[in-house]
Design a protein around this motif. Structure first.
Motif, mmCIF file in Angstrom:
data_model
loop_
_atom_site.group_PDB
_atom_site.id
_atom_site.type_symbol
_atom_site.label_atom_id
_atom_site.label_comp_id
_atom_site.label_asym_id
_atom_site.label_seq_id
_atom_site.Cartn_x
_atom_site.Cartn_y
_atom_site.Cartn_z
ATOM 1 N N PRO A 22 0.731 -1.341 -0.114
ATOM 2 C CA PRO A 22 0.092 -0.069 -0.066
ATOM 3 C C PRO A 22 0.703 1.770 0.201
ATOM 4 C CG PRO A 22 -0.769 -1.619 1.405
ATOM 5 C CD PRO A 22 0.456 -2.014 1.305
ATOM 6 N N ALA A 23 2.319 1.329 0.855
ATOM 7 C CA ALA A 23 2.894 2.670 0.587
ATOM 8 C C ALA A 23 3.221 2.640 -0.388
ATOM 9 C CB ALA A 23 3.958 2.122 2.175
ATOM 10 N N LEU A 24 3.731 1.793 -1.312
ATOM 11 C CA LEU A 24 4.470 1.670 -2.633
ATOM 12 C C LEU A 24 3.188 2.081 -3.330
ATOM 13 C CD1 LEU A 24 7.298 0.961 -4.511
ATOM 14 C CD2 LEU A 24 5.916 -1.534 -4.234
ATOM 15 N N ARG A 26 0.822 4.071 -2.768
ATOM 16 C CA ARG A 26 0.074 5.463 -2.528
ATOM 17 C C ARG A 26 1.798 6.625 -3.269
ATOM 18 N NH1 ARG A 26 -0.724 3.590 2.245
ATOM 19 N NH2 ARG A 26 1.227 4.196 3.104
ATOM 20 N N ARG A 27 2.885 5.961 -3.229
ATOM 21 C CA ARG A 27 4.191 7.038 -3.605
ATOM 22 C C ARG A 27 4.550 7.110 -5.061
ATOM 23 N NH1 ARG A 27 4.101 5.773 1.752
ATOM 24 N NH2 ARG A 27 5.591 7.486 2.973
ATOM 25 N N LEU A 28 4.777 5.249 -5.499
ATOM 26 C CA LEU A 28 4.690 5.833 -6.874
ATOM 27 C C LEU A 28 3.380 5.495 -8.040
ATOM 28 C CD1 LEU A 28 7.930 2.936 -6.618
ATOM 29 C CD2 LEU A 28 7.739 5.842 -6.766
ATOM 30 N N ALA A 29 4.277 6.006 -9.201
ATOM 31 C CA ALA A 29 2.532 6.500 -10.361
ATOM 32 C C ALA A 29 2.321 4.345 -10.532
ATOM 33 C CB ALA A 29 3.350 6.801 -11.710
ATOM 34 N N ASP A 30 3.355 3.545 -10.794
ATOM 35 C CA ASP A 30 3.300 2.857 -10.972
ATOM 36 C C ASP A 30 3.254 1.629 -10.316
ATOM 37 O OD1 ASP A 30 6.233 3.090 -11.338
ATOM 38 O OD2 ASP A 30 6.492 1.914 -12.550
ATOM 39 N N GLY A 31 3.089 2.169 -9.217
ATOM 40 C CA GLY A 31 3.330 1.045 -8.511
ATOM 41 C C GLY A 31 1.660 0.293 -7.590
ATOM 42 N N GLU A 32 1.159 0.266 -8.882
ATOM 43 C CA GLU A 32 -0.619 -0.374 -8.949
ATOM 44 C C GLU A 32 -0.618 -1.996 -9.952
ATOM 45 O OE1 GLU A 32 -4.157 -1.747 -8.635
ATOM 46 O OE2 GLU A 32 -3.552 0.263 -7.935
ATOM 47 N N GLN A 33 0.658 -1.581 -11.252
ATOM 48 C CA GLN A 33 1.051 -2.377 -11.430
ATOM 49 C C GLN A 33 2.075 -2.929 -11.356
ATOM 50 O OE1 GLN A 33 -0.252 -3.462 -14.683
ATOM 51 N NE2 GLN A 33 1.075 -4.817 -14.855
ATOM 52 N N VAL A 83 13.543 -4.939 -7.455
ATOM 53 C CA VAL A 83 12.959 -4.307 -8.319
ATOM 54 C C VAL A 83 11.706 -3.702 -7.412
ATOM 55 C CG1 VAL A 83 10.692 -3.330 -9.826
ATOM 56 C CG2 VAL A 83 12.550 -5.083 -10.195
ATOM 57 N N LEU A 84 11.167 -4.110 -6.606
ATOM 58 C CA LEU A 84 9.775 -2.864 -5.566
ATOM 59 C C LEU A 84 10.578 -2.401 -4.419
ATOM 60 C CD1 LEU A 84 8.190 -5.223 -7.208
ATOM 61 C CD2 LEU A 84 6.781 -4.948 -5.427
ATOM 62 N N LEU A 85 11.434 -3.406 -3.468
ATOM 63 C CA LEU A 85 12.192 -2.348 -2.111
ATOM 64 C C LEU A 85 12.722 -1.256 -2.678
ATOM 65 C CD1 LEU A 85 12.317 -6.041 -0.080
ATOM 66 C CD2 LEU A 85 10.717 -3.873 0.448
ATOM 67 N N PRO A 86 13.913 -1.499 -3.633
ATOM 68 C CA PRO A 86 14.706 -0.373 -4.137
ATOM 69 C C PRO A 86 13.444 0.583 -5.154
ATOM 70 C CG PRO A 86 15.487 -2.514 -5.188
ATOM 71 C CD PRO A 86 14.129 -2.496 -4.337
ATOM 72 N N GLN A 90 13.892 4.599 -2.892
ATOM 73 C CA GLN A 90 14.028 5.501 -3.691
ATOM 74 C C GLN A 90 12.764 6.728 -3.127
ATOM 75 O OE1 GLN A 90 14.477 4.818 -7.416
ATOM 76 N NE2 GLN A 90 17.029 3.760 -6.323
ATOM 77 N N ALA A 91 11.516 6.076 -2.113
ATOM 78 C CA ALA A 91 10.267 7.346 -2.367
ATOM 79 C C ALA A 91 10.569 7.219 -1.125
ATOM 80 C CB ALA A 91 9.408 6.619 -3.117
ATOM 81 N N CYS A 92 11.234 6.713 -0.256
ATOM 82 C CA CYS A 92 10.622 6.911 1.144
ATOM 83 C C CYS A 92 11.719 7.935 1.907
ATOM 84 C CB CYS A 92 10.077 5.764 1.870
ATOM 85 S SG CYS A 92 8.995 5.104 1.189
#
Length: 245
Positions: A22-24, A26-33, A83-86, A90-92
């Protein structure tokens, strides 16, 4: 082994689905995909584990499903760590990462430990179902651990203490040459002590013949012998002559 793997995999994945993804999003435009792909992997792993629990350990289908689970777990770990954790790091900010890590650890410590393919992979569905599933799963884990401990204690006992299920154990102590030999050694030690006491009495007492009781002669003295006593024709009793050392 399968239960240990479940307790390692599913709390970890549940905490990711409740806290990190959920945090990813909220912070990334392509986080949903990005999170959709990893959630599909989690769903596939849940379904495979559920099917695996219904199969026999030695069946070919069991080995095939287990190999497929191992392959999916490796793919999932690679996607998250590469991919996801890096991207989330970067976004937090540092404070956000510490807060997310603390929350993730708390959820992981109280998460379900078994596969549940029918549960939603996103909040609030997974969060609402967490409490009853956690109680159920962790109760099963305690029962499984108690059963394994009991099985280990039974299997590690001496061979003569294990009896087939449904058959009553004999209460009569087994007789063996070792036990008869130990009794014989004890009799020889008592006889040696009696002879020492007799020799000491012969050296210190005045010469006076005295009969040894029939009980002592039968138990310890295959050949009669004479001892010296302090008084007249008084019979030597076992309590007065034999004191084991």
């Amino acid at each position: 082994m399968l239960n240990d793997l479940c307790r390692l995999v599913f709390p970890h994945a549940f905490a990711e689905e409740v806290v990190l993804w959920p945090a990813l999003r909220r912070r990334l435009a392509d986080g949903e995909q990005l999170t959709l792909e990893v959630e599909k992997e989690h769903q596939a792993i849940n379904e495979l584990f559920t099917s695996l629990e219904k199969l026999g350990v030695d069946s070919p289908e069991h080995h095939r499903l287990f190999d497929e689970i191992v392959h999916l777990l490796r793919e999932d770990v690679r996607d998250e760590e590469d991919v996801l954790l890096p991207r989330l790091q970067q976004a937090c900010t540092r404070e956000d990462l510490i807060r997310l890590g603390t929350y993730w650890q708390a959820v992981r410590s109280t998460a379900p430990t078994r596969p549940h393919p029918v549960v939603a992979r996103r909040p609030p569905g997974n969060a609402l179902s967490a409490l009853p599933l956690t109680v159920l799963d962790r109760s099963r884990d305690l029962l499984d651990a108690a059963a394994r401990t009991r099985r280990t204690l039974v299997c590690s006992g001496p061979p003569d203490e294990r009896a087939p299920r449904g058959r009553r154990r004999s209460r009569r102590a087994p007789t063996s040459p070792d036990s008869r030999g130990a009794q014989g050694h004890a009799d020889l030690r008592r006889l040696a002590d009696l002879r020492k006491l007799t020799a000491a009495a012969r050296r210190t007492a005045p010469a006076r013949p005295c009969r040894v009781s029939a009980h002592l002669r039968k138990q310890f003295c295959p050949h009669p012998f004479r001892v010296r006593a302090e008084s007249g024709d008084q019979q030597v009793r076992p309590s007065a002559t034999y004191r084991p050392t």
